[in-house]
Write a protein that holds these residues in place. Structure first.
Motif, PDB file in Angstrom:
ATOM      1  N   TYR A   8       0.148  -8.839 -23.484  1.00  0.00           N
ATOM      2  CA  TYR A   8       1.015  -7.715 -23.108  1.00  0.00           C
ATOM      3  C   TYR A   8       1.860  -8.026 -21.885  1.00  0.00           C
ATOM      4  CZ  TYR A   8      -1.845  -6.535 -19.103  1.00  0.00           C
ATOM      5  OH  TYR A   8      -2.484  -6.572 -17.906  1.00  0.00           O
ATOM      6  N   TRP A   9       1.292  -8.732 -20.902  1.00  0.00           N
ATOM      7  CA  TRP A   9       2.006  -8.974 -19.659  1.00  0.00           C
ATOM      8  C   TRP A   9       3.174  -9.936 -19.825  1.00  0.00           C
ATOM      9  CZ3 TRP A   9       1.362 -14.065 -18.466  1.00  0.00           C
ATOM     10  CH2 TRP A   9       0.213 -14.685 -18.949  1.00  0.00           C
ATOM     11  N   ARG A  10       3.221 -10.658 -20.932  1.00  0.00           N
ATOM     12  CA  ARG A  10       4.376 -11.528 -21.185  1.00  0.00           C
ATOM     13  C   ARG A  10       5.559 -10.746 -21.749  1.00  0.00           C
ATOM     14  NH1 ARG A  10       4.423 -16.812 -20.275  1.00  0.00           N
ATOM     15  NH2 ARG A  10       2.440 -17.848 -20.045  1.00  0.00           N
ATOM     16  N   THR A  11       5.343  -9.488 -22.129  1.00  0.00           N
ATOM     17  CA  THR A  11       6.439  -8.684 -22.656  1.00  0.00           C
ATOM     18  C   THR A  11       7.281  -8.063 -21.545  1.00  0.00           C
ATOM     19  OG1 THR A  11       5.101  -6.678 -22.819  1.00  0.00           O
ATOM     20  CG2 THR A  11       5.158  -8.136 -24.754  1.00  0.00           C
ATOM     21  N   PHE A  12       6.747  -8.035 -20.324  1.00  0.00           N
ATOM     22  CA  PHE A  12       7.504  -7.511 -19.202  1.00  0.00           C
ATOM     23  C   PHE A  12       8.515  -8.551 -18.746  1.00  0.00           C
ATOM     24  CE2 PHE A  12       3.451  -5.215 -18.713  1.00  0.00           C
ATOM     25  CZ  PHE A  12       3.941  -3.926 -18.755  1.00  0.00           C
ATOM     26  N   GLY A  13       9.652  -8.081 -18.289  1.00  0.00           N
ATOM     27  CA  GLY A  13      10.605  -8.988 -17.669  1.00  0.00           C
ATOM     28  C   GLY A  13      10.173  -9.239 -16.229  1.00  0.00           C
ATOM     29  N   THR A  14      11.103  -9.725 -15.443  1.00  0.00           N
ATOM     30  CA  THR A  14      10.845  -9.954 -14.026  1.00  0.00           C
ATOM     31  C   THR A  14      11.066  -8.653 -13.268  1.00  0.00           C
ATOM     32  OG1 THR A  14      11.570 -12.236 -14.235  1.00  0.00           O
ATOM     33  CG2 THR A  14      11.545 -11.310 -12.019  1.00  0.00           C
ATOM     34  N   PRO A  15      10.130  -8.251 -12.414  1.00  0.00           N
ATOM     35  CA  PRO A  15      10.354  -7.039 -11.633  1.00  0.00           C
ATOM     36  C   PRO A  15      11.480  -7.261 -10.624  1.00  0.00           C
ATOM     37  CG  PRO A  15       8.274  -8.065 -11.026  1.00  0.00           C
ATOM     38  CD  PRO A  15       8.837  -8.851 -12.146  1.00  0.00           C
ATOM     39  N   THR A  16      12.328  -6.256 -10.456  1.00  0.00           N
ATOM     40  CA  THR A  16      13.454  -6.378  -9.537  1.00  0.00           C
ATOM     41  C   THR A  16      13.339  -5.430  -8.357  1.00  0.00           C
ATOM     42  OG1 THR A  16      14.743  -4.816 -10.846  1.00  0.00           O
ATOM     43  CG2 THR A  16      15.041  -7.158 -11.326  1.00  0.00           C
ATOM     44  N   ILE A  68       1.690  -7.958 -14.106  1.00  0.00           N
ATOM     45  CA  ILE A  68       2.540  -9.018 -14.668  1.00  0.00           C
ATOM     46  C   ILE A  68       1.962 -10.423 -14.518  1.00  0.00           C
ATOM     47  CG2 ILE A  68       4.645  -7.681 -14.383  1.00  0.00           C
ATOM     48  CD1 ILE A  68       5.207  -9.515 -11.919  1.00  0.00           C
ATOM     49  N   HIS A  69       0.810 -10.542 -13.848  1.00  0.00           N
ATOM     50  CA  HIS A  69       0.153 -11.839 -13.655  1.00  0.00           C
ATOM     51  C   HIS A  69       1.040 -12.820 -12.899  1.00  0.00           C
ATOM     52  CE1 HIS A  69      -3.277 -11.323 -16.630  1.00  0.00           C
ATOM     53  NE2 HIS A  69      -2.655 -10.166 -16.581  1.00  0.00           N
ATOM     54  N   ARG A  70       1.752 -12.311 -11.908  1.00  0.00           N
ATOM     55  CA  ARG A  70       2.629 -13.150 -11.081  1.00  0.00           C
ATOM     56  C   ARG A  70       2.555 -12.662  -9.639  1.00  0.00           C
ATOM     57  NH1 ARG A  70       8.305 -12.868 -14.232  1.00  0.00           N
ATOM     58  NH2 ARG A  70       8.902 -14.500 -12.811  1.00  0.00           N
ATOM     59  N   ARG A  71       2.785 -13.552  -8.712  1.00  0.00           N
ATOM     60  CA  ARG A  71       2.825 -13.204  -7.298  1.00  0.00           C
ATOM     61  C   ARG A  71       4.212 -12.682  -6.957  1.00  0.00           C
ATOM     62  NH1 ARG A  71       4.612 -15.350  -3.124  1.00  0.00           N
ATOM     63  NH2 ARG A  71       3.789 -15.174  -1.056  1.00  0.00           N
ATOM     64  N   LEU A  72       4.269 -11.649  -6.115  1.00  0.00           N
ATOM     65  CA  LEU A  72       5.547 -11.053  -5.725  1.00  0.00           C
ATOM     66  C   LEU A  72       5.697 -11.037  -4.216  1.00  0.00           C
ATOM     67  CD1 LEU A  72       5.566  -7.870  -8.008  1.00  0.00           C
ATOM     68  CD2 LEU A  72       6.720 -10.052  -8.428  1.00  0.00           C
ATOM     69  N   ASP A  73       6.904 -11.297  -3.754  1.00  0.00           N
ATOM     70  CA  ASP A  73       7.279 -11.032  -2.368  1.00  0.00           C
ATOM     71  C   ASP A  73       8.263  -9.878  -2.424  1.00  0.00           C
ATOM     72  OD1 ASP A  73       5.753 -13.118  -1.363  1.00  0.00           O
ATOM     73  OD2 ASP A  73       7.423 -14.525  -1.306  1.00  0.00           O
ATOM     74  N   VAL A  74       8.003  -8.853  -1.624  1.00  0.00           N
ATOM     75  CA  VAL A  74       8.816  -7.636  -1.661  1.00  0.00           C
ATOM     76  C   VAL A  74       9.328  -7.334  -0.256  1.00  0.00           C
ATOM     77  CG1 VAL A  74       8.833  -5.171  -2.181  1.00  0.00           C
ATOM     78  CG2 VAL A  74       7.486  -6.732  -3.599  1.00  0.00           C
ATOM     79  N   PHE A  75      10.620  -7.050  -0.152  1.00  0.00           N
ATOM     80  CA  PHE A  75      11.214  -6.589   1.092  1.00  0.00           C
ATOM     81  C   PHE A  75      11.352  -5.079   0.996  1.00  0.00           C
ATOM     82  CE2 PHE A  75      14.987  -5.160   3.390  1.00  0.00           C
ATOM     83  CZ  PHE A  75      14.631  -5.542   4.680  1.00  0.00           C
ATOM     84  N   TRP A  76      10.679  -4.362   1.904  1.00  0.00           N
ATOM     85  CA  TRP A  76      10.731  -2.898   1.906  1.00  0.00           C
ATOM     86  C   TRP A  76      11.862  -2.437   2.810  1.00  0.00           C
ATOM     87  CZ3 TRP A  76       8.252  -0.096  -1.568  1.00  0.00           C
ATOM     88  CH2 TRP A  76       7.172  -0.677  -2.227  1.00  0.00           C
ATOM     89  N   HIS A  77      12.729  -1.603   2.288  1.00  0.00           N
ATOM     90  CA  HIS A  77      13.858  -1.053   3.033  1.00  0.00           C
ATOM     91  C   HIS A  77      13.407   0.146   3.859  1.00  0.00           C
ATOM     92  CE1 HIS A  77      16.536  -3.534   0.573  1.00  0.00           C
ATOM     93  NE2 HIS A  77      15.751  -3.188  -0.440  1.00  0.00           N
ATOM     94  N   ALA A  78      14.135   0.413   4.947  1.00  0.00           N
ATOM     95  CA  ALA A  78      13.855   1.603   5.749  1.00  0.00           C
ATOM     96  C   ALA A  78      14.036   2.827   4.856  1.00  0.00           C
ATOM     97  CB  ALA A  78      14.807   1.673   6.941  1.00  0.00           C
ATOM     98  N   PRO A  79      13.172   3.824   5.019  1.00  0.00           N
ATOM     99  CA  PRO A  79      13.276   5.006   4.154  1.00  0.00           C
ATOM    100  C   PRO A  79      14.598   5.739   4.346  1.00  0.00           C
ATOM    101  CG  PRO A  79      11.617   5.351   5.859  1.00  0.00           C
ATOM    102  CD  PRO A  79      12.095   3.942   5.982  1.00  0.00           C
ATOM    103  N   GLY A  80      15.235   6.082   3.229  1.00  0.00           N
ATOM    104  CA  GLY A  80      16.477   6.838   3.265  1.00  0.00           C
ATOM    105  C   GLY A  80      16.226   8.330   3.318  1.00  0.00           C
ATOM    106  N   GLN A  81      15.041   8.720   2.928  1.00  0.00           N
ATOM    107  CA  GLN A  81      14.641  10.117   2.976  1.00  0.00           C
ATOM    108  C   GLN A  81      13.141  10.176   3.238  1.00  0.00           C
ATOM    109  OE1 GLN A  81      15.142  12.060  -0.891  1.00  0.00           O
ATOM    110  NE2 GLN A  81      15.651  10.073  -1.728  1.00  0.00           N
ATOM    111  N   PRO A  82      12.646  11.301   3.720  1.00  0.00           N
ATOM    112  CA  PRO A  82      11.219  11.376   4.064  1.00  0.00           C
ATOM    113  C   PRO A  82      10.306  11.067   2.873  1.00  0.00           C
ATOM    114  CG  PRO A  82      12.400  13.315   4.852  1.00  0.00           C
ATOM    115  CD  PRO A  82      13.355  12.543   3.987  1.00  0.00           C
ATOM    116  N   ASP A  83       9.262  10.300   3.160  1.00  0.00           N
ATOM    117  CA  ASP A  83       8.218   9.991   2.172  1.00  0.00           C
ATOM    118  C   ASP A  83       8.737   9.281   0.931  1.00  0.00           C
ATOM    119  OD1 ASP A  83       6.238  11.033   3.820  1.00  0.00           O
ATOM    120  OD2 ASP A  83       6.469  13.048   2.992  1.00  0.00           O
ATOM    121  N   TRP A  84       9.779   8.446   1.078  1.00  0.00           N
ATOM    122  CA  TRP A  84      10.379   7.756  -0.059  1.00  0.00           C
ATOM    123  C   TRP A  84      10.762   6.348   0.382  1.00  0.00           C
ATOM    124  CZ3 TRP A  84      11.584  10.078  -4.866  1.00  0.00           C
ATOM    125  CH2 TRP A  84      12.346   9.303  -5.727  1.00  0.00           C
ATOM    126  N   TRP A  85      10.209   5.316  -0.273  1.00  0.00           N
ATOM    127  CA  TRP A  85      10.480   3.925   0.095  1.00  0.00           C
ATOM    128  C   TRP A  85      10.925   3.148  -1.131  1.00  0.00           C
ATOM    129  CZ3 TRP A  85       6.688   7.020   1.797  1.00  0.00           C
ATOM    130  CH2 TRP A  85       6.589   7.206   3.165  1.00  0.00           C
TER     131      TRP A  85
END
Length: 98
Positions: A8-16, A68-85
């Motif tokens: 099943y995890w091979r059916t997912f694309g790359t997370p963006t 997805i059985h893959r390692r991810l590096d994620v850059f988190w942006h400053a919240p544009g609105q309360p409680d939302w990232w």
């Protein structure tokens, strides 16, 4: 006869990108993928709504990596609105061998 079904995890694309937001009932998320799967969304199991955002962000990245059985590096942006990232996937590791 060997099965031609892919895991099943091979059916997912790359997370963006990842979206994480706090509700009174828990942390909700969405993970956007390239390819056929589109979006996975739901309630993040584990961290309570009262926890710090970085704990929920780490939980979401871990959940996405397990999905997805893959390692991810994620850059988190400053919240544009309360409680939302929002996070942008900067590196998605290689797919494991078939």
């Amino acid at each position: 006869m060997a099965s031609e079904r892919r895991p099943y995890w091979r059916t997912f694309g790359t997370p963006t990108s990842l979206v994480l937001y706090r509700t009174p009932g828990g942390w909700r998320y969405a993970v956007q993928f390239t390819g056929p799967a589109g979006i996975a969304d739901g309630v993040l199991a584990g961290p309570p709504p009262s926890c710090e955002p970085d704990i929920a962000q780490a939980g979401l990245v871990r959940m996405a990596e397990e999905l997805i059985h893959r390692r991810l590096d994620v850059f988190w942006h400053a919240p544009g609105q309360p409680d939302w990232w929002t996070g942008t996937v900067t590196v998605a590791g290689p797919l494991p061998p078939a």
